[in-house]
Design a protein around this motif. Sequence first.
Motif, PDB file in Angstrom:
ATOM      1  N   ILE B 203      30.229  54.515  37.102  1.00 34.27           N
ATOM      2  CA  ILE B 203      30.488  53.481  36.081  1.00 34.27           C
ATOM      3  C   ILE B 203      29.252  53.279  35.198  1.00 34.27           C
ATOM      4  O   ILE B 203      29.344  53.190  33.975  1.00 34.27           O
ATOM      5  CB  ILE B 203      30.881  52.132  36.754  1.00 34.27           C
ATOM      6  N   ARG B 204      28.077  53.224  35.843  1.00 34.40           N
ATOM      7  CA  ARG B 204      26.828  53.014  35.094  1.00 34.40           C
ATOM      8  C   ARG B 204      26.607  54.141  34.073  1.00 34.40           C
ATOM      9  O   ARG B 204      26.361  53.899  32.896  1.00 34.40           O
ATOM     10  CB  ARG B 204      25.631  53.005  36.064  1.00 34.40           C
ATOM     11  N   ILE B 205      26.722  55.388  34.550  1.00 32.28           N
ATOM     12  CA  ILE B 205      26.438  56.525  33.663  1.00 32.28           C
ATOM     13  C   ILE B 205      27.504  56.636  32.572  1.00 32.28           C
ATOM     14  O   ILE B 205      27.193  56.798  31.391  1.00 32.28           O
ATOM     15  CB  ILE B 205      26.333  57.846  34.460  1.00 32.28           C
ATOM     16  N   ARG B 206      28.782  56.502  32.981  1.00 34.58           N
ATOM     17  CA  ARG B 206      29.880  56.671  32.012  1.00 34.58           C
ATOM     18  C   ARG B 206      29.827  55.610  30.906  1.00 34.58           C
ATOM     19  O   ARG B 206      30.063  55.917  29.737  1.00 34.58           O
ATOM     20  CB  ARG B 206      31.222  56.640  32.772  1.00 34.58           C
ATOM     21  N   SER B 207      29.509  54.352  31.287  1.00 37.79           N
ATOM     22  CA  SER B 207      29.420  53.302  30.261  1.00 37.79           C
ATOM     23  C   SER B 207      28.239  53.582  29.338  1.00 37.79           C
ATOM     24  O   SER B 207      28.335  53.407  28.127  1.00 37.79           O
ATOM     25  CB  SER B 207      29.210  51.912  30.868  1.00 37.79           C
ATOM     26  N   PHE B 211      27.928  53.733  25.239  1.00 37.97           N
ATOM     27  CA  PHE B 211      26.972  52.912  24.477  1.00 37.97           C
ATOM     28  C   PHE B 211      26.081  53.803  23.607  1.00 37.97           C
ATOM     29  O   PHE B 211      25.745  53.456  22.477  1.00 37.97           O
ATOM     30  CB  PHE B 211      26.110  52.061  25.420  1.00 37.97           C
ATOM     31  N   MET B 212      25.718  54.972  24.134  1.00 39.88           N
ATOM     32  CA  MET B 212      24.897  55.920  23.368  1.00 39.88           C
ATOM     33  C   MET B 212      25.668  56.442  22.158  1.00 39.88           C
ATOM     34  O   MET B 212      25.100  56.568  21.071  1.00 39.88           O
ATOM     35  CB  MET B 212      24.498  57.108  24.249  1.00 39.88           C
ATOM     36  N   GLU B 213      26.963  56.742  22.359  1.00 42.32           N
ATOM     37  CA  GLU B 213      27.786  57.236  21.243  1.00 42.32           C
ATOM     38  C   GLU B 213      27.872  56.185  20.144  1.00 42.32           C
ATOM     39  O   GLU B 213      27.804  56.493  18.962  1.00 42.32           O
ATOM     40  CB  GLU B 213      29.183  57.624  21.748  1.00 42.32           C
TER      41      GLU B 213
END
Lengths: 43, 228
Positions: B203-207, B211-213
Amino acid sequence: MKNLTYLAAAYGIVWAGLFSYLWYILSKQNVLVGRIKALEGDD
Amino acid sequence: MKDDLTDRILVVLSSVLMLTAVYMIFFYAPTERVMGIVQKIFYFHLPLAFMAFLSYFVAFVSGVLYLVKKDIKWDIIGSASVEIGVVFTTLVLITGSLWARPIWNTWWTWDPRLTSSLILWLIYVAYIILRMSVEQAERRATFCAVMAIVGFIDVPIVFLSARLWRTIHPVVIKSKSIDMEPAMISVLAISMAAFLLFWITLIRIRSRVDFMELRIRNLEKIKRGGME
């Protein structure tokens, strides 16, 4: 023996599925980090 | 940098916990008398299902929060949860099928628990397709929030299906007890903790990816504005 095959297949698929997904999002993250650096470097 | 270190710690911790769980599954948990060794699929199958439910619950809450606050942060968290939920549900369906074949002598049967689980998977696959097909960000976020809220109705149906209707799917966790040996319960608890930790990592990495996009889109917009 046949049951062991089903068990091994299930565990193999779970591990392969989860770690491939982790690898996929980590590589996507790395690409984006590079893109952000490039965009910020352009300023 | 700090996020990277936390992610690495989480990946290592969840992998260690998973290896511990696998060790305990094969060397500590007793073999079930009727089903034999194939019953050990249960120690992955149930935690996967719980993590899928947790993902859809997070998406449901994020959907409500997005509709109330109109903050894009909730849309991002919701979409990350759904994607991870679909991964977990896919694995639930596959492991269930691999367990059903030697025990029920079939890969699939239209049992209430299995059918409602398949519908759950289809609902959230449709959510992902919807997400890809709407261009405008606010409209996409609103549609997806509504779909995450409505889709969540199927989660209690899946959970209760084996209790409400006649089914061949076993019910292990009952209202007042867990129908298992104490050794099996402790192995299940460790497996559940391992999957929860892994779920948090994902969840942390996917979110963060989303946010980066968003940040990239904003930077590109600023850049385009500067050039005009």
